[in-house]
Design a protein around this motif. Structure first.
Motif, PDB file in Angstrom:
ATOM      1  N   TYR A  32       0.955  13.670   3.120  1.00 24.86           N
ATOM      2  CA  TYR A  32       2.265  13.279   2.953  1.00 24.86           C
ATOM      3  C   TYR A  32       3.289  14.459   1.976  1.00 24.86           C
ATOM      4  CZ  TYR A  32       2.192   8.467   4.280  1.00 24.86           C
ATOM      5  OH  TYR A  32       2.105   7.236   5.224  1.00 24.86           O
ATOM      6  N   LYS A  33       2.465  15.026   1.040  1.00 28.20           N
ATOM      7  CA  LYS A  33       3.203  16.139   0.203  1.00 28.20           C
ATOM      8  C   LYS A  33       3.116  17.361   1.110  1.00 28.20           C
ATOM      9  CE  LYS A  33       3.090  18.081  -4.312  1.00 28.20           C
ATOM     10  NZ  LYS A  33       2.484  18.025  -5.746  1.00 28.20           N
ATOM     11  N   ASN A  35       0.766  -1.394   0.045  1.00 27.85           N
ATOM     12  CA  ASN A  35      -0.002   0.006   0.084  1.00 27.85           C
ATOM     13  C   ASN A  35       0.748   1.277   0.109  1.00 27.85           C
ATOM     14  OD1 ASN A  35       1.139  -0.046   2.655  1.00 27.85           O
ATOM     15  ND2 ASN A  35      -0.676   0.247   3.527  1.00 27.85           N
ATOM     16  N   ARG A  36       1.765   1.368  -0.697  1.00 29.65           N
ATOM     17  CA  ARG A  36       3.086   2.271  -0.786  1.00 29.65           C
ATOM     18  C   ARG A  36       2.662   3.112  -1.787  1.00 29.65           C
ATOM     19  NH1 ARG A  36       3.132  -0.123   3.846  1.00 29.65           N
ATOM     20  NH2 ARG A  36       5.328  -0.958   4.636  1.00 29.65           N
ATOM     21  N   GLN A  37       2.284   4.384  -1.566  1.00 30.02           N
ATOM     22  CA  GLN A  37       1.941   5.419  -2.890  1.00 30.02           C
ATOM     23  C   GLN A  37       2.686   6.587  -2.663  1.00 30.02           C
ATOM     24  OE1 GLN A  37      -1.148   4.136  -1.133  1.00 30.02           O
ATOM     25  NE2 GLN A  37      -1.441   2.587  -2.348  1.00 30.02           N
ATOM     26  N   GLU A  38       2.122   7.741  -2.638  1.00 31.30           N
ATOM     27  CA  GLU A  38       2.834   9.076  -2.667  1.00 31.30           C
ATOM     28  C   GLU A  38       3.767   9.069  -1.372  1.00 31.30           C
ATOM     29  OE1 GLU A  38       3.378  13.297  -3.983  1.00 31.30           O
ATOM     30  OE2 GLU A  38       2.002  11.619  -4.642  1.00 31.30           O
ATOM     31  N   THR A  39       4.862   9.420  -1.385  1.00 29.98           N
ATOM     32  CA  THR A  39       5.740   9.571  -0.415  1.00 29.98           C
ATOM     33  C   THR A  39       6.035  10.993  -0.061  1.00 29.98           C
ATOM     34  OG1 THR A  39       7.974  10.120  -1.689  1.00 29.98           O
ATOM     35  CG2 THR A  39       7.181   7.592  -1.225  1.00 29.98           C
ATOM     36  N   PRO A  40       6.790  11.554   0.928  1.00 25.02           N
ATOM     37  CA  PRO A  40       7.068  12.980   1.160  1.00 25.02           C
ATOM     38  C   PRO A  40       8.102  13.528   0.123  1.00 25.02           C
ATOM     39  CG  PRO A  40       7.200  11.655   3.264  1.00 25.02           C
ATOM     40  CD  PRO A  40       7.311  10.740   2.104  1.00 25.02           C
ATOM     41  N   CYS A  41       8.709  12.738  -0.668  1.00 23.89           N
ATOM     42  CA  CYS A  41       9.807  13.023  -1.440  1.00 23.89           C
ATOM     43  C   CYS A  41       9.603  14.286  -2.407  1.00 23.89           C
ATOM     44  CB  CYS A  41      10.533  12.074  -2.019  1.00 23.89           C
ATOM     45  SG  CYS A  41      11.248  10.605  -1.275  1.00 23.89           S
ATOM     46  N   SER A  42       8.443  14.135  -3.177  1.00 28.76           N
ATOM     47  CA  SER A  42       8.209  15.232  -4.004  1.00 28.76           C
ATOM     48  C   SER A  42       7.936  16.485  -3.316  1.00 28.76           C
ATOM     49  CB  SER A  42       7.010  14.626  -4.768  1.00 28.76           C
ATOM     50  OG  SER A  42       7.462  13.794  -5.998  1.00 28.76           O
TER      51      SER A  42
END
Length: 806
Positions: free
Chosen positions: A656-657, A487-494
């Motif tokens: 997350y973003k 269930n891994r989607q949008e990370t904080p990276c972007s």
């Protein structure tokens, strides 16, 4: 259905969702609601309210949504009925009914025509008495608002306008000509005196005297113009009573436009507008719709930013100053804390929030205004040229547009970073660091030049790590993830990398000049001992470093973004155990990164503060904060209670973003050699039943916010007296302090806690806690079309209160 007489709903003042009575019958879909915004009726969208019942033969109620009630609180609500004029009765076969149908058709058509004409007429919402119009006179609403009366003639209005123009022109020459020159001369003199001379007590008095003398001289020079303006205005009033109204309408607080053409298009004849040209603001008058006549010009806010101060000139404050950044102290306290200073690079003034202690009695003897303003420089007439509002901490006066109010001075990093061709922003931790359960991917395009690995932010193709190339940074939902999660989607990276580029661009560093490589190496549901150097997972973290280094040797890791702690809360890891483990992990990462990349600059740790579980085990949250307060390698990016959660543990994709943007802002500070700031609790002191908690505030004023932050009991504060909760009677903000008044003076050991005991209304954080305290930093990130504020929200903390008594 029979229809009773029509009793129009009164005007209501909005206070809550309602109900707001509708005192007449109505049909479904015929109720229209308006709010009065700056005297202009604005129709509410049907989604902003509901009607109960949908149709009424007697009366009903209008209910606002919670969002509409909050948005329009205190405004006037109008409720009107707008029944469609339609004739839906059809006759049967006999002639009598056919005649009735024809008559009804005719009546409805006539009513439709009447409504159309009424809608095009000048109308009042309430009945108005009729009046006898006179030729060439302007109709005016009576003073009681219940009818009309004859106003001035057209000739009288024209004459009044002439008098008003004369008064306005003279006033403009004063306000925007000689007076602006006087303000500039006075403030320049005062600031130059403060920066160029040693700040002994005698010199400060001399600076104040010079400022007052300059202002008095300028005031004497403009006095004839003042008298002329007053005489012109008196003549206008004497000639025609309505000249004052005409003058007030003609002299406006001119709006600022990007160019002259836009200003002309947006204003009427004789109205004024402003255009920023370089370092000045030019005020124009619209003459005939096609000609812009310059009225005056004066310095813009950038004028203050062009000011430069030499550190060597402020010797006495500098001798006491304990910092090492670009802040030039003008006034300091005995410990070397800057009370009033100027940033050498930006030219902006910075003031401590404790205004009375900063400014004392400077210029106070000449101040003639009212309100909580402490003047720094006043003119001979007592008008404040530079001062600070005691209640808000905001700087006011002639230079207020170029001043930052803060009680948290910017400091330089002890060891700055060295930028490379690829600058690595590396996340590590447990499930939040890898975007668990976000539900979707929303960052699908790269707005700048930032990159990630060919395998995406997790550097994973679904079966193995993929460090084969760089590609533009976007998010993905590869499943299973390297930690086995599906269930891994949008990370904080972007959110982190792209917002960092936004901040750097505003500071003059183009995205192409600082390319950010963002990736995440975390593992869901891992304790800190399962992530440290001795663990089996740690080599995967270092693989992100070696993978990037193999692609381009001009690569450096500047920040490790830490998002972990929930599982250590679940197993009740003790404060000191966790504190030591995280401090050791940062040191190990820095050593290994420097070995792999050859960089000599540090790898700083940007940590969040966990809010999950804080109400049942506060050790981890306090360790996050205390490391940032005590170590020169750790900085707090944000607490986590104000983001949107799913299922009490993980964030939404937007969350997350949004959280990533906080890391990005802190990273941008590091890149520029500055220590990231946060809303930092410093101390708690007590006198009797009053407790003061002092903060270092990035941007004043402090705010107890129940609009953007979930309403929390006692704004998230709790005070204990020998371990038992003490009753709180009031909480307020004063400058850099939060003042808590207890119902009774405590008798034992007093501890102040925040965001460790109460969870805000509507929040679902498992065993979490929250609060309502923030600063006023104006930063924001737009996510899916919605601006999200980046206030510095107060972290959770616990402080022992020191009892004062000299």
């Amino acid at each position: 259905m029979t229809v009773e007489s029509y009793a129009q709903a009164p005007a209501y003042t909005i206070s809550g969702v309602g109900p707001y009575p509708i005192p007449h019958p109505y049909l479904a879909g015929t109720i229209v609601a308006y709010v009065l915004i700056e005297d202009v009726p604005t129709q509410l969208d049907v989604a902003d309210f509901s009607i109960d019942p949908a149709t009424a033969v007697g009366q009903g109620n209008l209910l606002l949504t919670a969002a509409a009630a909050t948005t329009h609180d205190g405004q006037t609500l109008w409720i009107e009925r707008a029944t469609p004029l339609e004739q839906g009765w059809m006759a049967r076969d006999d002639g009598r009914e056919a005649g009735m149908e024809a008559q009804l058709d005719q009546d409805v058509m006539g009513a439709q025509e009447d409504r159309a004409q009424i809608n095009a007429a000048l109308r009042a919402r309430k009945p108005m008495a009729a009046f006898d119009p006179r030729p060439n006179r302007v109709p005016m609403v009576r003073a009681d608002g219940l009818g009309w009366e004859n106003g001035p003639t057209a000739d009288e209005v024209e004459a009044a306008q002439g008098y008003a123009e004369a008064a306005k022109a003279s006033a403009a020459r004063i306000d925007l000509g000689a007076l602006d020159a006087a303000v500039q001369a006075t403030t320049d003199d005062a600031l130059a005196t403060a920066a160029d001379r040693e700040q002994t007590g005698l010199d400060r008095q001399a600076a104040e005297s010079a400022a007052s003398t300059a202002a008095a001289d300028a005031n004497a020079q403009i006095a004839p113009n003042v008298a002329a303006a007053e005489a012109a205005e008196a003549a206008a009033v004497a000639a025609q009573g309505s000249a004052e109204s005409a003058r007030d309408a003609a002299t406006v607080n001119a709006e600022v436009y990007t160019d002259i053409a836009s200003g002309l298009a947006a204003t009427a004849d004789a109205e004024q507008f402003q255009v920023v040209t370089g370092d000045v603001i030019v005020r124009y008058r619209n003459d005939g719709g096609a000609t812009a006549t310059e009225v005056a010009r004066y310095p813009s806010a950038t004028y203050a930013q062009d000011t430069r101060f030499d550190l060597d000139e402020a010797r006495e404050p500098l001798a006491r100053y304990t910092g090492s950044d670009d802040l030039v102290p003008l006034f300091t306290d005995a410990s070397g804390r800057v009370l009033l200073g100027v940033n050498k690079q930006t030219g902006r003034l910075t003031t401590d929030g404790d205004v009375e202690r900063v400014l004392g009695g400077l210029s106070q003897a000449k101040y003639i205004g009212s309100g909580p303003v402490w003047p720094l420089v006043a003119d001979a007439s007592g008008r404040v040229l530079l001062g600070v509002n005691e209640m808000t901490g905001e700087v006011v006066g002639a230079l207020s547009g170029g001043i930052d109010a803060t009680s948290f001075s910017v400091e330089e990093l002890s060891a700055p970073v060295d930028a490379a061709e690829y600058n690595h922003l590396l996340f590590y931790g447990q499930s939040l660091s890898v975007g668990a359960a976000s539900g979707s991917v929303i960052s699908v395009s790269q707005p700048y030049s930032n990159v990630t690995f060919n395998g995406g932010p997790r550097a994973w193709d679904g079966a193995a790590f993929d460090f084969s190339a760089f590609k533009p940074l976007v998010e993905d939902a590869v499943s299973p993830a390297p930690d086995g999660g599906t269930n891994r989607q949008e990370t904080p990276c972007s959110g982190a990398a792209n917002f960092a580029s936004t901040v750097l661009a505003a500071d003059g560093i183009a995205p192409t000049d600082h390319v950010i490589l963002a990736s995440t190496a975390g593992h869901g549901s891992y304790r800190i001992d399962q992530l440290d150097k001795a663990s089996a997972w740690y080599p995967n973290l270092i693989a992100h470093v070696t993978g990037a280094q193999a692609l381009n040797s001009d690569h450096a890791v500047h920040a490790l973004c830490w998002m972990q702690g929930e599982n250590d809360i679940s197993v009740s890891t003790l404060y000191q155990t966790y504190y030591d483990a995280l401090e050791r992990l940062q040191a190990d990462v820095e050593t290994d990164v420097q070995s792999e990349t050859g960089q000599t600059s540090p790898v700083y740790c940007l940590t969040y503060q966990v809010s999950f579980g804080a109400a049942v085990h506060s050790d981890i949250a306090l360790a996050h904060l205390n490391l940032a307060q005590k170590s020169n390698r750790f900085f707090l990016s944000t607490p986590m209670y104000h983001f949107p959660y799913t299922a009490g543990v993980h964030l939404t994709a937007e969350g997350y973003k949004w959280a990533g943007a906080y890391f990005g802002r802190a990273y941008a500070e590091i890149v520029q050699g500055r220590k990231p700031r946060w809303l930092n609790p410093v101390s708690a002191t007590r006198r009797g039943a009053e407790i003061r908690v002092r903060f270092q505030v990035p941007t004043l004023p402090l705010v107890l916010d129940t609009t953007t932050l979930a309403v929390t009991t006692d704004y998230g504060f709790q005070v204990t007296d020998d371990g038992s909760p003490a009753a709180i009677s009031n909480i307020a903000v004063q400058g850099s302090d939060v003042v808590i008044t207890l119902a009774a003076a405590p008798s034992g050991t007093v501890t102040v806690r925040y965001a460790l005991d109460h969870l805000g209304a509507g929040l679902t954080i498992t065993n979490g806690a929250s609060g309502n305290l923030r600063d006023s930093t104006p930063d924001a990130i737009t996510i899916s079309g919605t601006p999200r504020p980046l206030y510095h929200v107060s972290p959770a903390f616990e402080l022992a209160a020191i009892t004062l008594g000299e």
